[in-house]
Design a protein around this motif. Structure first.
Motif, PDB file in Angstrom:
ATOM      1  N   ASP A 183      12.862 -38.698   7.252  1.00 32.45           N
ATOM      2  CA  ASP A 183      13.347 -37.448   7.835  1.00 32.45           C
ATOM      3  C   ASP A 183      12.254 -36.781   8.667  1.00 32.45           C
ATOM      4  O   ASP A 183      12.505 -36.298   9.770  1.00 32.45           O
ATOM      5  CB  ASP A 183      13.830 -36.519   6.734  1.00 32.45           C
ATOM      6  CG  ASP A 183      14.665 -35.376   7.258  1.00 32.45           C
ATOM      7  OD1 ASP A 183      15.554 -35.641   8.099  1.00 32.45           O
ATOM      8  OD2 ASP A 183      14.422 -34.237   6.845  1.00 32.45           O
ATOM      9  N   THR A 184      11.033 -36.779   8.148  1.00 33.81           N
ATOM     10  CA  THR A 184       9.903 -36.165   8.857  1.00 33.81           C
ATOM     11  C   THR A 184       9.600 -36.898  10.154  1.00 33.81           C
ATOM     12  O   THR A 184       9.404 -36.267  11.193  1.00 33.81           O
ATOM     13  CB  THR A 184       8.645 -36.163   7.971  1.00 33.81           C
ATOM     14  OG1 THR A 184       8.909 -35.377   6.806  1.00 33.81           O
ATOM     15  CG2 THR A 184       7.448 -35.605   8.701  1.00 33.81           C
ATOM     16  N   PRO A 193       8.825 -32.030  16.515  1.00 32.57           N
ATOM     17  CA  PRO A 193       8.889 -30.880  17.420  1.00 32.57           C
ATOM     18  C   PRO A 193       8.821 -31.268  18.902  1.00 32.57           C
ATOM     19  O   PRO A 193       8.820 -30.394  19.762  1.00 32.57           O
ATOM     20  CB  PRO A 193       7.662 -30.050  17.013  1.00 32.57           C
ATOM     21  CG  PRO A 193       6.693 -31.058  16.503  1.00 32.57           C
ATOM     22  CD  PRO A 193       7.538 -32.114  15.834  1.00 32.57           C
ATOM     23  N   LEU A 194       8.788 -32.553  19.206  1.00 33.07           N
ATOM     24  CA  LEU A 194       8.696 -33.004  20.595  1.00 33.07           C
ATOM     25  C   LEU A 194      10.048 -32.891  21.296  1.00 33.07           C
ATOM     26  O   LEU A 194      11.096 -32.944  20.655  1.00 33.07           O
ATOM     27  CB  LEU A 194       8.218 -34.456  20.655  1.00 33.07           C
ATOM     28  CG  LEU A 194       6.872 -34.752  20.004  1.00 33.07           C
ATOM     29  CD1 LEU A 194       6.546 -36.232  20.127  1.00 33.07           C
ATOM     30  CD2 LEU A 194       5.780 -33.903  20.611  1.00 33.07           C
ATOM     31  N   GLU A 195      10.014 -32.764  22.613  1.00 32.85           N
ATOM     32  CA  GLU A 195      11.246 -32.680  23.394  1.00 32.85           C
ATOM     33  C   GLU A 195      12.032 -33.987  23.332  1.00 32.85           C
ATOM     34  O   GLU A 195      13.249 -33.973  23.180  1.00 32.85           O
ATOM     35  CB  GLU A 195      10.935 -32.336  24.846  1.00 32.85           C
ATOM     36  CG  GLU A 195      10.469 -30.912  25.036  1.00 32.85           C
ATOM     37  CD  GLU A 195      10.209 -30.576  26.486  1.00 32.85           C
ATOM     38  OE1 GLU A 195      10.841 -31.191  27.366  1.00 32.85           O
ATOM     39  OE2 GLU A 195       9.376 -29.697  26.723  1.00 32.85           O
ATOM     40  N   THR A 251      -1.266 -31.877  24.254  1.00 35.09           N
ATOM     41  CA  THR A 251      -0.597 -30.872  23.431  1.00 35.09           C
ATOM     42  C   THR A 251       0.500 -31.515  22.595  1.00 35.09           C
ATOM     43  O   THR A 251       0.647 -31.218  21.412  1.00 35.09           O
ATOM     44  CB  THR A 251      -0.015 -29.754  24.325  1.00 35.09           C
ATOM     45  OG1 THR A 251      -1.069 -29.203  25.113  1.00 35.09           O
ATOM     46  CG2 THR A 251       0.642 -28.665  23.504  1.00 35.09           C
ATOM     47  N   ALA A 252       1.279 -32.404  23.212  1.00 34.12           N
ATOM     48  CA  ALA A 252       2.343 -33.099  22.487  1.00 34.12           C
ATOM     49  C   ALA A 252       1.763 -33.948  21.356  1.00 34.12           C
ATOM     50  O   ALA A 252       2.307 -33.962  20.247  1.00 34.12           O
ATOM     51  CB  ALA A 252       3.160 -33.965  23.447  1.00 34.12           C
ATOM     52  N   LEU A 253       0.655 -34.632  21.613  1.00 35.61           N
ATOM     53  CA  LEU A 253       0.024 -35.452  20.573  1.00 35.61           C
ATOM     54  C   LEU A 253      -0.449 -34.579  19.416  1.00 35.61           C
ATOM     55  O   LEU A 253      -0.252 -34.920  18.246  1.00 35.61           O
ATOM     56  CB  LEU A 253      -1.144 -36.258  21.144  1.00 35.61           C
ATOM     57  CG  LEU A 253      -1.913 -37.116  20.144  1.00 35.61           C
ATOM     58  CD1 LEU A 253      -0.997 -38.146  19.485  1.00 35.61           C
ATOM     59  CD2 LEU A 253      -3.086 -37.798  20.831  1.00 35.61           C
ATOM     60  N   HIS A 301       2.704 -32.275  12.757  1.00 36.58           N
ATOM     61  CA  HIS A 301       4.010 -32.462  12.101  1.00 36.58           C
ATOM     62  C   HIS A 301       3.973 -33.645  11.129  1.00 36.58           C
ATOM     63  O   HIS A 301       4.419 -33.541   9.984  1.00 36.58           O
ATOM     64  CB  HIS A 301       5.086 -32.683  13.167  1.00 36.58           C
ATOM     65  CG  HIS A 301       6.414 -33.050  12.601  1.00 36.58           C
ATOM     66  ND1 HIS A 301       7.267 -32.126  12.041  1.00 36.58           N
ATOM     67  CD2 HIS A 301       7.037 -34.241  12.492  1.00 36.58           C
ATOM     68  CE1 HIS A 301       8.349 -32.733  11.618  1.00 36.58           C
ATOM     69  NE2 HIS A 301       8.241 -34.016  11.873  1.00 36.58           N
ATOM     70  N   LEU A 302       3.448 -34.768  11.583  1.00 34.85           N
ATOM     71  CA  LEU A 302       3.439 -35.964  10.745  1.00 34.85           C
ATOM     72  C   LEU A 302       2.526 -35.829   9.534  1.00 34.85           C
ATOM     73  O   LEU A 302       2.757 -36.435   8.492  1.00 34.85           O
ATOM     74  CB  LEU A 302       3.036 -37.185  11.580  1.00 34.85           C
ATOM     75  CG  LEU A 302       4.022 -37.585  12.677  1.00 34.85           C
ATOM     76  CD1 LEU A 302       3.445 -38.725  13.520  1.00 34.85           C
ATOM     77  CD2 LEU A 302       5.381 -37.962  12.113  1.00 34.85           C
ATOM     78  N   CYS A 303       1.474 -35.025   9.678  1.00 34.65           N
ATOM     79  CA  CYS A 303       0.543 -34.815   8.555  1.00 34.65           C
ATOM     80  C   CYS A 303       0.989 -33.689   7.632  1.00 34.65           C
ATOM     81  O   CYS A 303       0.362 -33.445   6.604  1.00 34.65           O
ATOM     82  CB  CYS A 303      -0.853 -34.516   9.088  1.00 34.65           C
ATOM     83  SG  CYS A 303      -1.606 -35.913   9.910  1.00 34.65           S
ATOM     84  N   GLY A 304       2.039 -32.978   8.025  1.00 34.56           N
ATOM     85  CA  GLY A 304       2.537 -31.889   7.201  1.00 34.56           C
ATOM     86  C   GLY A 304       1.783 -30.590   7.361  1.00 34.56           C
ATOM     87  O   GLY A 304       1.923 -29.677   6.556  1.00 34.56           O
ATOM     88  N   ALA A 305       0.967 -30.479   8.407  1.00 31.51           N
ATOM     89  CA  ALA A 305       0.229 -29.236   8.654  1.00 31.51           C
ATOM     90  C   ALA A 305       1.144 -28.208   9.301  1.00 31.51           C
ATOM     91  O   ALA A 305       2.039 -28.568  10.052  1.00 31.51           O
ATOM     92  CB  ALA A 305      -0.973 -29.513   9.570  1.00 31.51           C
TER      93      ALA A 305
END
Length: 94
Positions: free
Chosen positions: A43-44, A49-51, A79-81, A87-91
């Motif tokens: 799910d994550t 949050p990317l377009e 910025t996208a990276l 997001h992927l690290c849960g921060a």
């Protein structure tokens, strides 16, 4: 860990390096392997949050994901990276 960061850089036809400073390559895409997808949670990794939505790679039982980060030409790909990594690290977004 199996991830891949794809970067885009202009180059010469003969693949030689010029004798002067050049700007660093820009991020173009990020790829996560099946183990990283399992660790982070499907799910994550599939709702970022990317377009652009990530592209699923491989079998549905053990997928990897390809994340386009832009055209590899502008600073927005950095910025996208950063947003994707957070997001992927849960921060929390920052």
């Amino acid at each position: 860990m199996k991830t891949m960061l794809c970067r885009l850089r202009g180059g010469r036809r003969d693949l030689s390096a010029p004798p002067h400073f050049e700007s660093p390559p820009m991020p173009y895409a990020f790829v996560q392997g099946p183990e990283e997808v399992r660790e982070a949670g499907r799910d994550t990794v599939s709702r970022t949050p990317l377009e652009e939505r990530p592209v699923r790679l491989g079998p549905s039982a053990r997928p990897g994901f390809y994340y386009p980060l832009g055209d590899g030409e502008g600073a927005e790909s950095w910025t996208a990276l950063e947003r994707l990594a957070r997001h992927l690290c849960g921060a929390p977004p920052g």
